[in-house]
Design an enzyme around this catalytic site. Sequence first.
Site, PDB file in Angstrom:
ATOM      1  N   ARG A  72     -14.143 -20.202   6.843  1.00 54.53           N
ATOM      2  CA  ARG A  72     -13.641 -18.894   7.275  1.00 54.53           C
ATOM      3  C   ARG A  72     -13.036 -18.295   6.006  1.00 54.53           C
ATOM      4  O   ARG A  72     -11.996 -18.764   5.531  1.00 54.53           O
ATOM      5  CB  ARG A  72     -12.578 -19.056   8.363  1.00 54.53           C
ATOM      6  CG  ARG A  72     -13.067 -19.821   9.605  1.00 54.53           C
ATOM      7  CD  ARG A  72     -12.051 -19.736  10.731  1.00 54.53           C
ATOM      8  NE  ARG A  72     -12.251 -20.747  11.757  1.00 54.53           N
ATOM      9  CZ  ARG A  72     -13.114 -20.652  12.770  1.00 54.53           C
ATOM     10  NH1 ARG A  72     -13.901 -19.599  12.870  1.00 54.53           N
ATOM     11  NH2 ARG A  72     -13.212 -21.601  13.675  1.00 54.53           N
ATOM     12  N   ASP A 103     -18.497 -13.626  15.609  1.00 53.33           N
ATOM     13  CA  ASP A 103     -18.158 -12.211  15.452  1.00 53.33           C
ATOM     14  C   ASP A 103     -17.359 -11.907  14.180  1.00 53.33           C
ATOM     15  O   ASP A 103     -17.555 -10.868  13.552  1.00 53.33           O
ATOM     16  CB  ASP A 103     -17.447 -11.657  16.707  1.00 53.33           C
ATOM     17  CG  ASP A 103     -16.191 -12.421  17.059  1.00 53.33           C
ATOM     18  OD1 ASP A 103     -15.996 -13.533  16.521  1.00 53.33           O
ATOM     19  OD2 ASP A 103     -15.403 -11.910  17.870  1.00 53.33           O
ATOM     20  N   THR A 126     -22.110 -19.814  17.801  1.00 47.31           N
ATOM     21  CA  THR A 126     -20.743 -20.255  18.072  1.00 47.31           C
ATOM     22  C   THR A 126     -20.739 -20.944  19.427  1.00 47.31           C
ATOM     23  O   THR A 126     -21.417 -20.481  20.354  1.00 47.31           O
ATOM     24  CB  THR A 126     -19.736 -19.090  18.081  1.00 47.31           C
ATOM     25  OG1 THR A 126     -18.537 -19.525  18.769  1.00 47.31           O
ATOM     26  CG2 THR A 126     -20.250 -17.851  18.806  1.00 47.31           C
ATOM     27  N   ASP A 128     -18.517 -20.789  21.459  1.00 50.93           N
ATOM     28  CA  ASP A 128     -17.739 -19.976  22.415  1.00 50.93           C
ATOM     29  C   ASP A 128     -18.607 -19.054  23.286  1.00 50.93           C
ATOM     30  O   ASP A 128     -18.151 -18.606  24.332  1.00 50.93           O
ATOM     31  CB  ASP A 128     -16.726 -19.099  21.664  1.00 50.93           C
ATOM     32  CG  ASP A 128     -15.760 -19.922  20.828  1.00 50.93           C
ATOM     33  OD1 ASP A 128     -15.601 -21.121  21.123  1.00 50.93           O
ATOM     34  OD2 ASP A 128     -15.180 -19.368  19.879  1.00 50.93           O
ATOM     35  N   ASP A 130     -19.192 -16.005  22.919  1.00 51.46           N
ATOM     36  CA  ASP A 130     -18.413 -14.780  23.170  1.00 51.46           C
ATOM     37  C   ASP A 130     -18.963 -13.561  22.422  1.00 51.46           C
ATOM     38  O   ASP A 130     -18.215 -12.637  22.111  1.00 51.46           O
ATOM     39  CB  ASP A 130     -16.948 -15.019  22.797  1.00 51.46           C
ATOM     40  CG  ASP A 130     -16.787 -15.436  21.332  1.00 51.46           C
ATOM     41  OD1 ASP A 130     -17.817 -15.730  20.672  1.00 51.46           O
ATOM     42  OD2 ASP A 130     -15.648 -15.477  20.844  1.00 51.46           O
ATOM     43  N   ARG A 172     -11.810 -20.232  22.358  1.00 50.08           N
ATOM     44  CA  ARG A 172     -10.906 -19.228  21.760  1.00 50.08           C
ATOM     45  C   ARG A 172     -10.367 -18.291  22.832  1.00 50.08           C
ATOM     46  O   ARG A 172      -9.679 -18.751  23.721  1.00 50.08           O
ATOM     47  CB  ARG A 172     -11.616 -18.460  20.642  1.00 50.08           C
ATOM     48  CG  ARG A 172     -10.632 -17.889  19.642  1.00 50.08           C
ATOM     49  CD  ARG A 172     -11.346 -17.112  18.580  1.00 50.08           C
ATOM     50  NE  ARG A 172     -11.993 -17.962  17.597  1.00 50.08           N
ATOM     51  CZ  ARG A 172     -11.385 -18.472  16.538  1.00 50.08           C
ATOM     52  NH1 ARG A 172     -10.135 -18.226  16.319  1.00 50.08           N
ATOM     53  NH2 ARG A 172     -12.046 -19.225  15.687  1.00 50.08           N
TER      54      ARG A 172
HETATM   55  O1  F6P Z   1     -14.981 -20.434  17.451  1.00 49.04           O
HETATM   56  C1  F6P Z   1     -15.237 -21.771  17.625  1.00 49.04           C
HETATM   57  C2  F6P Z   1     -13.954 -22.534  17.817  1.00 49.04           C
HETATM   58  O2  F6P Z   1     -14.271 -23.913  17.982  1.00 49.04           O
HETATM   59  C3  F6P Z   1     -13.068 -22.065  18.978  1.00 49.04           C
HETATM   60  O3  F6P Z   1     -13.507 -22.500  20.228  1.00 49.04           O
HETATM   61  C4  F6P Z   1     -11.725 -22.616  18.561  1.00 49.04           C
HETATM   62  O4  F6P Z   1     -10.666 -21.871  19.137  1.00 49.04           O
HETATM   63  C5  F6P Z   1     -11.760 -22.460  17.062  1.00 49.04           C
HETATM   64  O5  F6P Z   1     -13.131 -22.410  16.684  1.00 49.04           O
HETATM   65  C6  F6P Z   1     -11.082 -23.564  16.302  1.00 49.04           C
HETATM   66  O6  F6P Z   1     -11.133 -23.245  14.964  1.00 49.04           O
HETATM   67  P1  F6P Z   1     -10.827 -24.266  13.791  1.00 49.04           P
HETATM   68  O7  F6P Z   1     -11.938 -25.260  13.730  1.00 49.04           O
HETATM   69  O8  F6P Z   1     -10.738 -23.435  12.570  1.00 49.04           O
HETATM   70  O9  F6P Z   1      -9.533 -24.944  14.166  1.00 49.04           O
END
Ligand code: F6P
Length: 320
Positions: A72, A103, A126, A128, A130, A172
């Site tokens: 990210r 997104d 993803t 999610d 979403d 999320r």
């Molecule tokens: O977007 C995918 C996801 O796994 C979400 O379900 C979750 O909230 C988030 O990423 C967790 O992010 P990270 O791996 O950066 O903790």
Amino acid sequence: MQRVALLTSGGDAPGMNACIRAVVRKAVYHGLEVIGIKRGFNGFIEADMEPMNLSSVADIVQRGGTILRTARSDQFLTPEGRAKAYENTKRFGIQGLIVIGGDGSFRGARSFYLEHNLPVVGVPATIDNDIPGTNQTIGFDTAVNTAIEAINKIRDTATSHERAFIIEVMGRHSGFIALAAGLAGGAESILIPERPFSYDEICEKLLRGFRRGKLHSIIVVAEGASGGLEVGRKIKESTGIDTKVTILGHLQRGGSPSAADRILASRLGARAVELLMNGATKMMVGVSKGEIAAVNLDDALTQAKTIDVEMYHLANILSL
Ligand code: F6P
């Protein structure tokens, strides 16, 4: 168009590798050159990229994660970061970019196109699910199956001990995983951010079930609706039932992609290449009613994706 680049960005999702494979092989099939960018937009900014060919993507269709790795990128959120990335497109002769991600990644890709006019195509990946403009995202099916496998196992021990289990799933701000896993896993209650819920009703249903002789109870909670631990504490307080909490967490992101995810990833990746070849500028590929479709990235980023309310009600009815 002669040379395209691709990257994976944001949280990884099972099926990203199948998509990388499809992009590379479809591009090579049409005589294009492909550059693989590593570590998402960070690698784009830092010129961490290299040419890919047919053998770069051998033996990956079945593998979880992403061989390109992902990140990210905070830097890419800034115009300065995106300008650095644009310099690299000139240096490497990149004429189009395919972004496999969610997104947040598409927002970055859209800004990049608007500032530098380099065509971008997004492929929704993803767990999610979403993202508007597509019924399903790459990784969702596998994540739901992983959650169901866990629920099945938890059900065994829940029955032996006559316990209530709260299972927190990812998603999320959305409840797609919770709703699908809850319905398929036979949960008594499903808590999702899109629908209000009442602890009184959840507890009443739980007690009713145990009075009727049920040996266990499963409640699926989307992380965006509430923390599983809090739900467990409140239920135990008001019912006195032995309540345990399992947070599935990142195990939902790993594992070999399901057949459905591999097929979706292959179809979407191949269409993304076609779109770039046909002059798309800022598009996203998706699936609608079983057909592969293309939507403008603007629409994918501004419309809302709603849960299937009918499915939510059905899950409630079936868990009476
Ligand atoms: O977007 C995918 C996801 O796994 C979400 O379900 C979750 O909230 C988030 O990423 C967790 O992010 P990270 O791996 O950066 O903790």
